[in-house]
Design an enzyme around this catalytic site. Structure first.
Site, PDB file in Angstrom:
ATOM      1  N   ASP A  33       0.851  -1.192   0.000  1.00 54.53           N
ATOM      2  CA  ASP A  33       0.000   0.000   0.000  1.00 54.53           C
ATOM      3  C   ASP A  33       0.886   1.241   0.000  1.00 54.53           C
ATOM      4  OD1 ASP A  33      -3.227   0.503   0.959  1.00 54.53           O
ATOM      5  OD2 ASP A  33      -1.835   2.186   1.090  1.00 54.53           O
ATOM      6  N   ILE A  34       0.516   2.219  -0.817  1.00 61.42           N
ATOM      7  CA  ILE A  34       1.319   3.437  -0.972  1.00 61.42           C
ATOM      8  C   ILE A  34       1.284   4.296   0.297  1.00 61.42           C
ATOM      9  CG2 ILE A  34      -0.449   5.001  -1.914  1.00 61.42           C
ATOM     10  CD1 ILE A  34       1.649   5.664  -4.137  1.00 61.42           C
ATOM     11  N   ASN A  90     -13.021  -3.356   2.275  1.00 61.59           N
ATOM     12  CA  ASN A  90     -13.980  -2.272   2.465  1.00 61.59           C
ATOM     13  C   ASN A  90     -14.973  -2.250   1.302  1.00 61.59           C
ATOM     14  OD1 ASN A  90     -12.611  -1.423   4.797  1.00 61.59           O
ATOM     15  ND2 ASN A  90     -11.179  -0.218   3.596  1.00 61.59           N
ATOM     16  N   GLY A  96     -15.823   2.638   3.769  1.00 61.14           N
ATOM     17  CA  GLY A  96     -14.576   3.391   3.615  1.00 61.14           C
ATOM     18  C   GLY A  96     -13.814   3.037   2.352  1.00 61.14           C
ATOM     19  N   GLN A  97     -14.521   2.483   1.357  1.00 60.97           N
ATOM     20  CA  GLN A  97     -13.834   2.097   0.111  1.00 60.97           C
ATOM     21  C   GLN A  97     -13.526   3.340  -0.718  1.00 60.97           C
ATOM     22  OE1 GLN A  97     -16.058  -0.628  -2.370  1.00 60.97           O
ATOM     23  NE2 GLN A  97     -14.278  -1.111  -3.647  1.00 60.97           N
ATOM     24  N   HIS A 103     -10.244  -5.373  -3.358  1.00 62.36           N
ATOM     25  CA  HIS A 103      -8.923  -5.624  -2.785  1.00 62.36           C
ATOM     26  C   HIS A 103      -9.055  -6.053  -1.339  1.00 62.36           C
ATOM     27  CE1 HIS A 103      -9.961  -1.351  -2.422  1.00 62.36           C
ATOM     28  NE2 HIS A 103      -9.302  -1.330  -1.272  1.00 62.36           N
ATOM     29  N   LEU A 104      -8.150  -6.927  -0.921  1.00 62.26           N
ATOM     30  CA  LEU A 104      -8.030  -7.281   0.489  1.00 62.26           C
ATOM     31  C   LEU A 104      -6.819  -6.534   1.032  1.00 62.26           C
ATOM     32  CD1 LEU A 104      -8.411 -11.204   0.412  1.00 62.26           C
ATOM     33  CD2 LEU A 104     -10.210  -9.475   0.518  1.00 62.26           C
ATOM     34  N   HIS A 105      -6.989  -5.894   2.180  1.00 65.29           N
ATOM     35  CA  HIS A 105      -5.860  -5.297   2.887  1.00 65.29           C
ATOM     36  C   HIS A 105      -5.294  -6.365   3.809  1.00 65.29           C
ATOM     37  CE1 HIS A 105      -6.938  -0.906   2.243  1.00 65.29           C
ATOM     38  NE2 HIS A 105      -8.117  -1.452   2.038  1.00 65.29           N
TER      39      HIS A 105
HETATM   40  P1  AMP Z   1      -9.810   1.325   0.241  1.00 62.06           P
HETATM   41  O1  AMP Z   1      -9.951   2.600   1.008  1.00 62.06           O
HETATM   42  O2  AMP Z   1     -10.194   0.089   0.995  1.00 62.06           O
HETATM   43  O3  AMP Z   1     -10.520   1.424  -1.101  1.00 62.06           O
HETATM   44  O4  AMP Z   1      -8.266   1.133  -0.008  1.00 62.06           O
HETATM   45  C1  AMP Z   1      -7.558   1.689  -1.055  1.00 62.06           C
HETATM   46  C2  AMP Z   1      -6.112   1.614  -0.679  1.00 62.06           C
HETATM   47  O5  AMP Z   1      -5.349   1.792  -1.849  1.00 62.06           O
HETATM   48  C3  AMP Z   1      -5.660   2.688   0.316  1.00 62.06           C
HETATM   49  O6  AMP Z   1      -5.106   2.066   1.471  1.00 62.06           O
HETATM   50  C4  AMP Z   1      -4.600   3.478  -0.471  1.00 62.06           C
HETATM   51  O7  AMP Z   1      -3.523   3.907   0.338  1.00 62.06           O
HETATM   52  C5  AMP Z   1      -4.160   2.455  -1.501  1.00 62.06           C
HETATM   53  N1  AMP Z   1      -3.625   3.011  -2.738  1.00 62.06           N
HETATM   54  C6  AMP Z   1      -4.149   4.002  -3.496  1.00 62.06           C
HETATM   55  N2  AMP Z   1      -3.379   4.239  -4.570  1.00 62.06           N
HETATM   56  C7  AMP Z   1      -2.356   3.356  -4.509  1.00 62.06           C
HETATM   57  C8  AMP Z   1      -1.220   3.087  -5.319  1.00 62.06           C
HETATM   58  N3  AMP Z   1      -0.975   3.785  -6.442  1.00 62.06           N
HETATM   59  N4  AMP Z   1      -0.351   2.118  -4.945  1.00 62.06           N
HETATM   60  C9  AMP Z   1      -0.577   1.407  -3.810  1.00 62.06           C
HETATM   61  N5  AMP Z   1      -1.636   1.605  -3.007  1.00 62.06           N
HETATM   62  C10 AMP Z   1      -2.506   2.569  -3.330  1.00 62.06           C
END
Ligand code: AMP
Length: 117
Positions: A33-34, A90, A96-97, A103-105
Site C-alpha cells: 500500500d502506498i 472495504n 470506507g472504500q 482488494h483485500l488489505h
Molecule cells: P480502500 O480505502 O479500501 O478502497 O483502499 C484503497 C487503498 O489503496 C488505500 O489504502 C490506499 O492507500 C491504496 N492506494 C491508493 N493508490 C495506490 C497506489 N498507487 N499504490 C498502492 N496503493 C494505493
C-alpha cells in the site's frame, strides 16, 4: 488474462504505473500500500475488475478463495503469522472504500484494534 478496469489498480495491473509488487499470478496481484496503515500493509487484488465483494458472483467463487489463500500465504512469507494480522475488505461509502476494484488489505506488524474505526 482478464485486465483491470479504469481504476488506479487497473493501471497497476497493466503496469502503467509502478507498484511494489510482492506476488503475482495469472489471476491475482499483491503490492505494498502506498500509504501504509501498519508496518506491513499489502493489498491483494484479482486481475479481473470486480468493484467489490458486493459485485462478485458465483462465477468468482474460485477467485475469491484464491485471494484469501494467497493473502494468508503472503502474510506467512512476511513473517506475520506468529503475532497475527488482519485481512480487511472495504465496501462502499460506509465501508470506507476509495478504490472501486476489489482488494483485500493485509495489515500486520502492530496490534489491530477492535471494533475497527
Ligand atoms: P480502500 O480505502 O479500501 O478502497 O483502499 C484503497 C487503498 O489503496 C488505500 O489504502 C490506499 O492507500 C491504496 N492506494 C491508493 N493508490 C495506490 C497506489 N498507487 N499504490 C498502492 N496503493 C494505493
Amino acid at each position: 488474462m482478464a485486465h483491470g478496469g479504469d481504476t488506479i489498480f487497473g493501471k497497476i495491473i497493466r503496469k502503467e504505473i509502478p507498484a511494489e509488487v510482492v506476488h503475482e499470478t495469472e489471476t491475482v496481484l499483491a503490492f505494498r500500500d502506498i500509504s501504509p496503515a501498519a508496518p506491513s500493509h499489502i493489498l491483494i487484488i484479482p486481475k479481473k475488475p470486480i468493484s467489490s465483494v458486493a459485485s462478485a458472483t458465483q462465477e468468482d467463487k474460485e477467485l475469491l478463495g484464491e485471494l484469501l489463500l494467497e493473502a494468508a500465504a503472503i502474510a506467512r512469507r512476511e513473517g506475520l503469522e506468529e503475532d497475527g494480522y488482519r485481512i480487511v475488505t472495504n465496501i462502499g461509502r460506509n465501508g470506507g472504500q476509495t478504490v472501486f476494484h476489489l482488494h483485500l488489505h493485509i495489515l500486520g506488524g502492530r496490534p489491530c484494534l477492535w471494533p475497527p474505526g
